[in-house]
Design a protein around this motif. Sequence first.
Motif, PDB file in Angstrom:
ATOM      1  N   VAL A   1       0.850  -1.193   0.000  1.00 47.41           N
ATOM      2  CA  VAL A   1       0.000   0.000   0.000  1.00 47.41           C
ATOM      3  C   VAL A   1       0.885   1.242   0.000  1.00 47.41           C
ATOM      4  O   VAL A   1       1.896   1.303   0.713  1.00 47.41           O
ATOM      5  CB  VAL A   1      -0.925   0.011   1.230  1.00 47.41           C
ATOM      6  N   ARG A   2       0.469   2.217  -0.781  1.00 47.62           N
ATOM      7  CA  ARG A   2       1.219   3.471  -0.840  1.00 47.62           C
ATOM      8  C   ARG A   2       0.262   4.639  -1.027  1.00 47.62           C
ATOM      9  O   ARG A   2      -0.571   4.640  -1.939  1.00 47.62           O
ATOM     10  CB  ARG A   2       2.234   3.445  -1.984  1.00 47.62           C
ATOM     11  N   VAL A   3       0.360   5.635  -0.140  1.00 51.35           N
ATOM     12  CA  VAL A   3      -0.333   6.912  -0.295  1.00 51.35           C
ATOM     13  C   VAL A   3       0.741   7.957  -0.564  1.00 51.35           C
ATOM     14  O   VAL A   3       1.734   8.033   0.170  1.00 51.35           O
ATOM     15  CB  VAL A   3      -1.140   7.276   0.965  1.00 51.35           C
ATOM     16  N   PHE A   4       0.559   8.747  -1.603  1.00 48.49           N
ATOM     17  CA  PHE A   4       1.604   9.680  -2.016  1.00 48.49           C
ATOM     18  C   PHE A   4       0.978  10.914  -2.653  1.00 48.49           C
ATOM     19  O   PHE A   4      -0.205  10.929  -3.000  1.00 48.49           O
ATOM     20  CB  PHE A   4       2.575   9.024  -2.995  1.00 48.49           C
ATOM     21  N   ILE A   5       1.776  11.961  -2.784  1.00 58.78           N
ATOM     22  CA  ILE A   5       1.346  13.193  -3.446  1.00 58.78           C
ATOM     23  C   ILE A   5       2.240  13.400  -4.655  1.00 58.78           C
ATOM     24  O   ILE A   5       3.459  13.546  -4.516  1.00 58.78           O
ATOM     25  CB  ILE A   5       1.431  14.396  -2.497  1.00 58.78           C
ATOM     26  N   PRO A   6       1.678  13.399  -5.864  1.00 57.20           N
ATOM     27  CA  PRO A   6       2.496  13.569  -7.072  1.00 57.20           C
ATOM     28  C   PRO A   6       3.143  14.947  -7.131  1.00 57.20           C
ATOM     29  O   PRO A   6       2.682  15.900  -6.489  1.00 57.20           O
ATOM     30  CB  PRO A   6       1.485  13.386  -8.213  1.00 57.20           C
ATOM     31  N   ALA A   7       4.198  15.037  -7.904  1.00 54.10           N
ATOM     32  CA  ALA A   7       4.891  16.311  -8.095  1.00 54.10           C
ATOM     33  C   ALA A   7       3.928  17.331  -8.696  1.00 54.10           C
ATOM     34  O   ALA A   7       3.163  17.035  -9.605  1.00 54.10           O
ATOM     35  CB  ALA A   7       6.094  16.122  -9.012  1.00 54.10           C
ATOM     36  N   GLY A   8       3.967  18.547  -8.161  1.00 54.09           N
ATOM     37  CA  GLY A   8       3.147  19.624  -8.689  1.00 54.09           C
ATOM     38  C   GLY A   8       1.685  19.525  -8.336  1.00 54.09           C
ATOM     39  O   GLY A   8       0.850  20.241  -8.892  1.00 54.09           O
ATOM     40  N   SER A   9       1.324  18.625  -7.412  1.00 55.97           N
ATOM     41  CA  SER A   9      -0.076  18.430  -7.041  1.00 55.97           C
ATOM     42  C   SER A   9      -0.222  18.545  -5.535  1.00 55.97           C
ATOM     43  O   SER A   9       0.737  18.394  -4.778  1.00 55.97           O
ATOM     44  CB  SER A   9      -0.581  17.059  -7.504  1.00 55.97           C
ATOM     45  N   THR A  10      -1.429  18.840  -5.076  1.00 57.49           N
ATOM     46  CA  THR A  10      -1.736  18.849  -3.651  1.00 57.49           C
ATOM     47  C   THR A  10      -2.705  17.733  -3.282  1.00 57.49           C
ATOM     48  O   THR A  10      -3.125  17.642  -2.142  1.00 57.49           O
ATOM     49  CB  THR A  10      -2.342  20.199  -3.249  1.00 57.49           C
TER      50      THR A  10
END
Length: 402
Positions: free
Chosen positions: A83-92
């Motif tokens: 499982v992975r929760v992440f924030i992409p580059a340039g996004s909130t």
Amino acid sequence: MKLAWPSHRLHRWSRRLISFLSFALAACFLSISLAVPVGAVAPSPTTEIGPAWTSSLPEETLLAQVNNTQRNVLVFNTPTYAVRVFIPAGSTVARMNVFRRTAPTELELNAQPASFRGAITSDGFLTYESFGSRFGRNVIFRASHNRGSRQARLEILDEANEQVIFTEFASGIDAPQMPEAPITGALERNTLLGFETANYAVRVFRDPADNLRKMNIYFKQTSTTLVNGQVATPETSGNIPGYECWISYFGGTQFNGVSARYHARVNAGGQAVLEIIGTNGALLLSEARINTIPLTVNVPIEDRPACFVGGGIPGAALAPFVAAVFGEQRELDAINALLDRDVATPRRLTTCTVSPRFENARQGQFINAAECTDRSQAEAMVSYLRSAGFNSRLVYRNFRYR
């Protein structure tokens, strides 16, 4: 002048050699033409936001496939899933990947938007949710983390009825951007003040490593810790305009690129607020506590203004007798509905403040249905609640328990 072509005939073996060479050259040109089609162009880069976890890779590689420009929020393995929760580059906007590592392996959730739900249960876990499908039906994926107990878990719920159909706990947890739940039992021993607003999670705590008061401020919308373990200072004057006799701590240095301080405030009646004030005195933000998340208050005497203990506020706010109900949000809603239907009973309790809300003690969470300066009226409220089917009892408040 006309050219004279040779008139002698080739030998039989020479003709065979020429035929073989011609066939070989033709085959070569044919293979080249098939390998490089006319108009071929370089392939365009993929537009997929999350890494494509494939079953041919080992578990360690699956979790290591992280673009350096992306920011991890929560990463863990259960026996069945990665499982992975992440924030992409340039996004909130946070996104979630859920990969089933056991046969049949499958990327069940691929970079789908994930919403921070906070403490949707009373066990100290904070949760991200994302919607997807599994075995042909719509489901909700919940990735949760408890910083106090250092645990993580994955839950999969049927979207139609929100019934849990799968649960596994995790190992190998990486949670660089997950906040701390104000009600986590392991944290309460050191938490001085903890609450949540609609957009922020606030915690003031005593760091056992150096015994200093420190502050954490977590912005839920972008999964960002704005203040991370910076020193918190109590404001004990008690004469802050608009917050006379409130307990207040301030810390932090910056908000949206502007020099500012974060002020966490609470009064004896259970109201709390986060304010961000610029160094020029301008109010940059003010958000009140939401009652759906329990309040944690274990403020030492030396951090309280003198008027907080002594008479600068109404006596009912420090009432020693509490009509407590043990339950969750459903019970709190039911108590409020009961009091909305029957307004006469609370009016007869002249020494009580009737404002049902969650409250915390070291023994656990309960609903403060009413707090009274007269014991007999508090007992009358307990009997009233029991007659309505609630698990209620009288609690004597020594304020330091909170």
